[in-house]
Enzyme design. Structure first.
Site, PDB file in Angstrom:
ATOM      1  N   CYS A   1     -21.677  21.716 -10.919  1.00  0.00           N
ATOM      2  CA  CYS A   1     -20.672  21.610  -9.853  1.00  0.00           C
ATOM      3  C   CYS A   1     -19.284  22.000 -10.341  1.00  0.00           C
ATOM      4  O   CYS A   1     -18.469  22.470  -9.577  1.00  0.00           O
ATOM      5  CB  CYS A   1     -20.585  20.193  -9.319  1.00  0.00           C
ATOM      6  SG  CYS A   1     -22.123  19.605  -8.734  1.00  0.00           S
TER       7      CYS A   1
ATOM      8  N   HIS B   1     -34.039  17.628  -5.069  1.00  0.00           N
ATOM      9  CA  HIS B   1     -34.102  18.891  -5.826  1.00  0.00           C
ATOM     10  C   HIS B   1     -33.939  18.719  -7.334  1.00  0.00           C
ATOM     11  O   HIS B   1     -34.103  19.668  -8.092  1.00  0.00           O
ATOM     12  CB  HIS B   1     -33.085  19.907  -5.280  1.00  0.00           C
ATOM     13  CG  HIS B   1     -31.654  19.594  -5.593  1.00  0.00           C
ATOM     14  ND1 HIS B   1     -30.956  20.266  -6.562  1.00  0.00           N
ATOM     15  CD2 HIS B   1     -30.793  18.690  -5.077  1.00  0.00           C
ATOM     16  CE1 HIS B   1     -29.711  19.793  -6.607  1.00  0.00           C
ATOM     17  NE2 HIS B   1     -29.585  18.836  -5.708  1.00  0.00           N
TER      18      HIS B   1
ATOM     19  N   ASN C   1     -24.897  13.213 -15.965  1.00  0.00           N
ATOM     20  CA  ASN C   1     -25.374  14.577 -15.702  1.00  0.00           C
ATOM     21  C   ASN C   1     -24.887  15.599 -16.720  1.00  0.00           C
ATOM     22  O   ASN C   1     -25.459  16.667 -16.840  1.00  0.00           O
ATOM     23  CB  ASN C   1     -24.978  15.027 -14.288  1.00  0.00           C
ATOM     24  CG  ASN C   1     -23.496  14.944 -14.047  1.00  0.00           C
ATOM     25  OD1 ASN C   1     -22.891  13.899 -14.210  1.00  0.00           O
ATOM     26  ND2 ASN C   1     -22.899  16.056 -13.667  1.00  0.00           N
TER      27      ASN C   1
ATOM     28  N   GLN D   1     -29.902  11.865 -11.739  1.00  0.00           N
ATOM     29  CA  GLN D   1     -30.502  12.474 -12.938  1.00  0.00           C
ATOM     30  C   GLN D   1     -31.618  11.628 -13.530  1.00  0.00           C
ATOM     31  O   GLN D   1     -32.189  12.001 -14.557  1.00  0.00           O
ATOM     32  CB  GLN D   1     -29.425  12.716 -14.010  1.00  0.00           C
ATOM     33  CG  GLN D   1     -28.360  13.715 -13.625  1.00  0.00           C
ATOM     34  CD  GLN D   1     -28.904  15.149 -13.486  1.00  0.00           C
ATOM     35  OE1 GLN D   1     -30.004  15.470 -13.941  1.00  0.00           O
ATOM     36  NE2 GLN D   1     -28.145  16.013 -12.822  1.00  0.00           N
TER      37      GLN D   1
ATOM     38  N   THR E   1     -31.133  15.098  13.534  1.00  0.00           N
ATOM     39  CA  THR E   1     -32.578  15.326  13.511  1.00  0.00           C
ATOM     40  C   THR E   1     -33.074  15.421  12.069  1.00  0.00           C
ATOM     41  O   THR E   1     -32.494  16.136  11.251  1.00  0.00           O
ATOM     42  CB  THR E   1     -32.925  16.616  14.291  1.00  0.00           C
ATOM     43  OG1 THR E   1     -32.374  16.468  15.601  1.00  0.00           O
ATOM     44  CG2 THR E   1     -34.421  16.843  14.368  1.00  0.00           C
TER      45      THR E   1
HETATM   46  N1  PLP Z   1     -24.872  12.551  -9.029  1.00  0.00           N
HETATM   47  C1  PLP Z   1     -25.271  13.168 -10.141  1.00  0.00           C
HETATM   48  C2  PLP Z   1     -25.372  12.385 -11.410  1.00  0.00           C
HETATM   49  C3  PLP Z   1     -25.622  14.526 -10.110  1.00  0.00           C
HETATM   50  O1  PLP Z   1     -26.021  15.134 -11.234  1.00  0.00           O
HETATM   51  C4  PLP Z   1     -25.524  15.210  -8.876  1.00  0.00           C
HETATM   52  C5  PLP Z   1     -25.814  16.662  -8.825  1.00  0.00           C
HETATM   53  O2  PLP Z   1     -25.664  17.382  -9.789  1.00  0.00           O
HETATM   54  C6  PLP Z   1     -25.114  14.507  -7.743  1.00  0.00           C
HETATM   55  C7  PLP Z   1     -24.793  13.186  -7.860  1.00  0.00           C
HETATM   56  C8  PLP Z   1     -25.016  15.182  -6.413  1.00  0.00           C
HETATM   57  O3  PLP Z   1     -26.281  15.599  -5.992  1.00  0.00           O
HETATM   58  P1  PLP Z   1     -26.435  16.608  -4.757  1.00  0.00           P
HETATM   59  O4  PLP Z   1     -25.604  17.803  -5.090  1.00  0.00           O
HETATM   60  O5  PLP Z   1     -27.891  16.900  -4.726  1.00  0.00           O
HETATM   61  O6  PLP Z   1     -25.949  15.897  -3.560  1.00  0.00           O
END
Ligand code: PLP
Length: 377
Positions: free
Chosen positions: A325, A201, A149, A179, A237
């Site tokens: 993140c 998303h 990512n 990704q 749900t």
């Molecule tokens: N794994 C990777 C490689 C990601 O890029 C992300 C989100 O940026 C995630 C896991 C986690 O995804 P989510 O925040 O939609 O649960």
């Protein structure tokens, strides 16, 4: 607005938006209810499951809807903690994984699970030698990302599964495809994947919905207990409208993979880099040449990325420092450090991530804004 932070999230595609709105209005019953309104919601979920299973070339029974990749990853890794025999409780993962994996592994480690980490080389890949050595420790589970990512570095699931078959055939392979799902062809059976995690998303679907693929005979223990939805794996749900929109977004993404102009993303990346290279900016590309074209990681040496980000922000151009993140955390990127880059390079990285909806005009304007901002700073 020019949005070049598509690795963090993406805009809704039209079909996903239409499905989301339609199903919020028209199939808002509880899928567990026995009346027709509930049955209709249940039917929408099962149709969506079948649609996604068709894209992945697997059985609908092997698709579980979750709240996103984080939940799917937690389910696979923590499931392994409870469900596997003690002797096989060893996880092989990498230092370049998303925090959904690294933090879960930290938690598991503090609970007695052995975690083996391999580090990528400067090109973001794992050398065969390192992989062979790590697999030789006979892990019960191997958990790696398909596309990184932060850098876009690619790990080929098929190659890993073939190595697993020859070195530790009992080990299961989990692929974090957050990704890559909908961007790169993936077929769990052809690629030898036992578990796969993804989020809607990231491919122009809504937030708060994702999936876990798990082979029919896979060991699975629920993370959430309750009403027994999702074949008892994931109680709670279901998010009917989100699931329907996820299926539409996936369909649209696969359609684009098959019928779209796949060179478009490469063209965007090349146009961006061409504009930058015409300037005298002091930058280094951290993404590997053979990585995903969707993600471009660059360090502007001597410039604080959050300051550069703010300059671009004021022009309505949205990019990210390392990953979304961890972007509030100003430490050097853990992933770039794992690739062997020094602190300065790893703490001055910016991530530009493209989508099929970006245009050449947008990336050219954005690159010019980068050049202008960098010359001021
Ligand atoms: N794994 C990777 C490689 C990601 O890029 C992300 C989100 O940026 C995630 C896991 C986690 O995804 P989510 O925040 O939609 O649960």
């Amino acid at each position: 607005m020019i949005f070049l932070d598509n690795a963090s999230t993406t805009s809704l595609c039209d079909k996903a938006r239409d499905a989301l709105i339609y199903h919020l209005d028209h199939t808002n019953g509880n899928p567990s209810s026995l009346h027709n309104y509930g049955n209709e919601a249940k039917r929408v979920i099962e149709d969506s499951r079948m649609k996604i299973a068709g894209l992945l070339d697997c059985s609908a029974k092997e698709i579980y809807f979750t709240s996103g990749a984080t939940e799917s990853i937690n389910t696979v890794l923590k499931n392994f903690w409870h469900a596997y025999p003690k002797a096989a409780r060893r996880i092989l993962t990498s230092t370049a994984e998303h925090s959904a994996t690294t933090e879960t592994c930290k938690f598991l480690k503090s609970n007695g699970i052995e975690v083996i980490n391999i580090s990528p080389s400067e090109n973001g890949r794992y050398s065969d030698e390192k992989l062979r050595e790590a697999l030789g420790s006979k892990p019960g589970l191997v958990s790696l990302m398909h596309v990184n990512n932060e850098t876009g570095a690619i790990t080929e699931p098929r190659k890993i599964s073939e190595m697993i078959k020859s070195i530790c055939p009992r080990a299961k392979l989990h692929i974090d495809a957050a990704q890559s799902f909908g961007k790169f062809g993936l077929s769990p059976y052809k690629d030898g994947i036992d578990y796969l995690s993804a989020s809607a998303h990231k491919l122009h679907g809504p937030k708060g919905v994702g999936l876990l693929f798990a082979r029919r005979n896979a060991l699975l223990i629920p993370l959430l207990h309750g009403g027994g939805q999702e074949s008892k794996l994931r109680s709670g749900t279901e998010n009917t409208a989100g699931i329907a929109a996820f299926a539409e977004a996936s369909d649209e993404a696969w359609n684009w993979m098959i019928n779209g102009d796949l060179s478009h993303i490469k063209i965007l990346r090349t146009a961006f880099l061409k504009e930058l290279s015409a300037s005298h900016s002091n930058y280094l590309v951290n993404s590997p040449d053979d990585g995903s074209d969707y993600i471009l990681n660059i360090s502007f040496i001597g410039i604080r990325p959050e300051v550069l980000l703010r300059c671009l922000d004021s022009e309505g151009i949205y990019v990210s420092t390392s990953s979304a993140c961890s972007s509030r955390n100003r430490k050097p990127s853990r992933v770039l450090k794992a690739m062997g880059f020094d602190d300065e390079r790893a703490s001055s990285a910016i991530r530009i991530s493209f989508s099929r909806y970006n245009t050449i005009d947008e990336v050219t304007i954005a690159a010019k804004a980068f050049v202008k901002a960098v010359s001021f700073l």
